[in-house]
Design an enzyme around this catalytic site. Structure first.
Site, PDB file in Angstrom:
ATOM      1  N   ARG A 168       0.864  -1.185   0.000  1.00 21.22           N
ATOM      2  CA  ARG A 168       0.000   0.000   0.000  1.00 21.22           C
ATOM      3  C   ARG A 168       0.895   1.227   0.000  1.00 21.22           C
ATOM      4  NH1 ARG A 168      -3.648   2.285   4.974  1.00 21.22           N
ATOM      5  NH2 ARG A 168      -1.649   3.283   5.379  1.00 21.22           N
ATOM      6  N   TYR A 182      -2.627  11.648   6.362  1.00 17.11           N
ATOM      7  CA  TYR A 182      -2.830  10.269   6.833  1.00 17.11           C
ATOM      8  C   TYR A 182      -1.801   9.296   6.258  1.00 17.11           C
ATOM      9  CZ  TYR A 182      -4.340   5.509   6.992  1.00 17.11           C
ATOM     10  OH  TYR A 182      -4.339   4.157   7.159  1.00 17.11           O
ATOM     11  N   ASP A 220      -5.052   3.921  -0.011  1.00 17.41           N
ATOM     12  CA  ASP A 220      -6.146   4.189   0.938  1.00 17.41           C
ATOM     13  C   ASP A 220      -6.512   5.665   0.881  1.00 17.41           C
ATOM     14  OD1 ASP A 220      -7.903   4.264   3.054  1.00 17.41           O
ATOM     15  OD2 ASP A 220      -6.542   3.323   4.505  1.00 17.41           O
ATOM     16  N   HIS A 275      -8.973   6.874   2.655  1.00 19.55           N
ATOM     17  CA  HIS A 275      -9.379   7.146   4.036  1.00 19.55           C
ATOM     18  C   HIS A 275     -10.636   8.007   4.153  1.00 19.55           C
ATOM     19  CE1 HIS A 275      -7.911   6.994   8.363  1.00 19.55           C
ATOM     20  NE2 HIS A 275      -7.640   5.800   7.882  1.00 19.55           N
ATOM     21  N   GLU A 300      -8.999   2.084  -1.613  1.00 22.73           N
ATOM     22  CA  GLU A 300      -9.663   1.783  -0.344  1.00 22.73           C
ATOM     23  C   GLU A 300     -10.414   2.988   0.204  1.00 22.73           C
ATOM     24  OE1 GLU A 300      -6.972  -0.065   2.352  1.00 22.73           O
ATOM     25  OE2 GLU A 300      -7.875   0.811   4.133  1.00 22.73           O
ATOM     26  N   GLU A 314     -13.518  -1.042   6.944  1.00 24.16           N
ATOM     27  CA  GLU A 314     -12.818  -1.110   8.226  1.00 24.16           C
ATOM     28  C   GLU A 314     -13.589  -0.443   9.366  1.00 24.16           C
ATOM     29  OE1 GLU A 314      -9.172   0.810   6.800  1.00 24.16           O
ATOM     30  OE2 GLU A 314      -9.484   2.363   8.309  1.00 24.16           O
ATOM     31  N   ARG A 370     -13.577  -5.297   3.921  1.00 24.73           N
ATOM     32  CA  ARG A 370     -12.365  -5.074   4.718  1.00 24.73           C
ATOM     33  C   ARG A 370     -12.571  -4.986   6.223  1.00 24.73           C
ATOM     34  NH1 ARG A 370      -9.649  -1.443   5.088  1.00 24.73           N
ATOM     35  NH2 ARG A 370      -7.650  -2.452   5.343  1.00 24.73           N
ATOM     36  N   GLU A 374      -4.271  -7.480   5.295  1.00 22.86           N
ATOM     37  CA  GLU A 374      -3.404  -6.353   5.670  1.00 22.86           C
ATOM     38  C   GLU A 374      -2.557  -6.776   6.866  1.00 22.86           C
ATOM     39  OE1 GLU A 374      -5.471  -2.996   7.411  1.00 22.86           O
ATOM     40  OE2 GLU A 374      -4.115  -1.583   6.458  1.00 22.86           O
ATOM     41  N   TRP A 424     -11.747  11.950   8.531  1.00 26.97           N
ATOM     42  CA  TRP A 424     -10.430  11.383   8.788  1.00 26.97           C
ATOM     43  C   TRP A 424     -10.492   9.912   8.511  1.00 26.97           C
ATOM     44  CZ3 TRP A 424      -8.014   7.651  11.855  1.00 26.97           C
ATOM     45  CH2 TRP A 424      -6.603   7.684  11.806  1.00 26.97           C
TER      46      TRP A 424
HETATM   47  O1  EZ4 Z   1      -6.608   4.371  10.134  1.00 25.82           O
HETATM   48  O2  EZ4 Z   1      -6.764   1.369  12.056  1.00 25.82           O
HETATM   49  O3  EZ4 Z   1      -6.205   0.564   6.405  1.00 25.82           O
HETATM   50  N1  EZ4 Z   1      -5.930   0.909   7.501  1.00 25.82           N
HETATM   51  C1  EZ4 Z   1      -6.337   2.028   8.097  1.00 25.82           C
HETATM   52  C2  EZ4 Z   1      -5.922   2.156   9.544  1.00 25.82           C
HETATM   53  C3  EZ4 Z   1      -6.857   3.027  10.369  1.00 25.82           C
HETATM   54  C4  EZ4 Z   1      -6.636   2.748  11.829  1.00 25.82           C
HETATM   55  C5  EZ4 Z   1      -7.623   3.491  12.707  1.00 25.82           C
HETATM   56  O4  EZ4 Z   1      -7.533   3.029  14.020  1.00 25.82           O
HETATM   57  O5  EZ4 Z   1      -6.961   2.858   7.488  1.00 25.82           O
HETATM   58  O6  EZ4 Z   1      -4.632   2.648   9.586  1.00 25.82           O
HETATM   59 CO    CO Z   2      -7.783   1.976   5.681  1.00 23.06          CO
END
Ligand code: EZ4
Ligand code: CO
Length: 406
Positions: free
Chosen positions: A147, A159, A214, A216, A240, A266, A287, A343, A406
């Site tokens: 990733r 991030y 990702d 996010h 992602e 997630e 995921r 992951e 976030w």
């Molecule tokens: O930000 O687990 O794909 N993984 C992620 C993680 C999340 C954290 C949050 O607690 O996006 O790094």
């Molecule tokens: Co993620």
């Protein structure tokens, strides 16, 4: 057999972990992970006050009945706190059952569907050269899928990118007064920058290396659709969390516009978060973490449902899932037919000492090992030497100060 003792154990060997330990009248113990990053104590209280009294005296073999009674009996269904608590109970009971059987847990889930579990690791860099170094580092560690996350020109803290003291990815503690780190964000700058990053990574490492990214939860449906389209030529393994997916219908827009594979889940905690996404085949990978989704029992049902729509598993495995949650995931990964990828970020040495585990990482692949149960032992003495330390996840703000996803 009866449950005679249930403990909720909290430790911080680098970051906070919450572990449920169930003990039976025959002296068999089972472990479950209940870690909800940044909100740990809510699950601790939920377990201690409302779940432990219900478990004492019950038959640990009745996993499904216990799951259903905790889920339906509370009346208040779903939600990350509830589902993390139920997950911890579920995994601890599977651990007990597999130990009684004298088998590694994956054997009770149907046995191995593969020899080993493919993983992906995280490469991060403030800029492209740093990212390329990080990819090389992961390859040296054995990872065969990676990733990639970078900083964005003009933004200080993004991030997944380590920026000195403030590690955006990890909770940050400020003396006794824990406050969140503030990251900054500009979607336009990010959308312009990311294709150039992927271009550089493909140029350096060629077309064969599986690459993931990702977003996010930071994009609108149209921004996600455009990004998916813009990066098609870089052949991502997946994009992602492109949008906040509480509103599942927005994935229709994204899907219509791009063939970049999509992964999400997630922050989901039940199958209901996935209904539209799976039945309309709007995603390619589910995921969720064992730890946040009600455990092995619930995640197994999700993956069986997903299999009918050619959606594959990709269990969430960041550092904030404890080795107990990771072990449970690896057993499930080995067993389910529609496994996609796992992951895996690994843990600090101290964490691995507190949670001694049978699972192994070799050539970018995990194996759960052959120890009976999930194969994790918890060193309570060492854990006690690393007590709970309050920490928050970051918050994200735009240049004008507006809070962003976030
Ligand atoms: O930000 O687990 O794909 N993984 C992620 C993680 C999340 C954290 C949050 O607690 O996006 O790094
Ligand atoms: Co993620």
């Amino acid at each position: 057999m009866k449950i005679v003792d249930v403990e909720v154990l909290v430790t911080c060997p680098g970051r906070n972990f919450v572990t449920l330990k169930v003990t039976t009248d025959e002296g068999i113990t089972g472990l479950g992970d209940a870690t909800l990053n940044g909100r740990e104590q809510a699950v601790v209280a939920y377990l201690r006050e409302h779940v432990v009294p219900l478990l004492l005296g019950t038959d640990p073999h009745r996993i499904e009945d216990t799951w259903q009674s905790l889920y339906r009996g509370a009346y208040w269904r779903r939600g990350p706190v509830t589902m993390a608590a139920i997950a911890a109970v579920d995994v601890a009971l599977w651990d007990v059952k597999a130990k009684v059987a004298g088998l590694p847990l994956y054997q009770l889930l149907g046995g191995a569907s593969r020899e080993r579990v493919r993983t992906y690791g995280h490469a991060n860099g403030r800029d492209v050269p740093e990212l390329l170094d990080s990819v090389r580092q992961r390859q040296a560690e054995g990872y065969q899928a990676i990733r990639v996350q970078t900083g964005v020109p003009g933004l200080e803290k993004v991030y997944g990118v380590h920026t000195g003291e403030a590690i955006a990815h990890n909770p940050t503690r400020l003396d006794q007064r824990a406050v969140p780190v503030v990251e900054d964000w500009d979607t336009g700058a990010y959308l312009r920058h990311l294709p150039t990053v992927l271009e550089a990574v493909r140029h350096e490492f060629g077309p064969d290396l599986p690459l993931l990214h990702d977003a996010h939860h930071r994009l609108t449906p149209l921004q996600a659709a455009r990004l998916g389209k813009d990066v098609e030529r870089y052949d991502l393994f997946w994009l992602e969390d492109c949008t906040p997916a509480e509103n599942q219908e927005v994935f229709r827009v994204v899907r219509q516009h791009t063939t970049t594979p999509l992964a999400v889940g997630e922050v989901f905690n039940t199958v209901f978060d996935y209904q539209t996404l799976i039945t309309e085949q709007l995603i390619d990978y589910a995921r969720s973490a064992v730890t946040h989704f009600g455990g092995i029992s619930a995640l197994r049902k999700l993956f069986d449902f997903a299999a009918q729509y050619q959606v594959k598993s990709a269990v969430h495995g960041p550092e904030d899932i404890s080795p107990v949650g990771m072990a449970a995931a690896i057993h499930l990964d080995l067993a389910v037919h529609n496994f996609g990828i796992q992951e895996y970020s690994g843990h600090t040495d101290t964490t691995n000492e507190v949670f001694r585990h049978a699972y192994t990482f070799t050539d970018g692949h995990l194996h759960p090992g052959e120890a009976p149960g999930i194969g994790v032992e918890y060193d309570e003495e060492l854990a006690a030497a690393h007590p709970y330390d309050p920490a928050y996840l970051p918050v994200n703000r735009l240049a004008d100060g507006t809070v962003h996803d976030w």
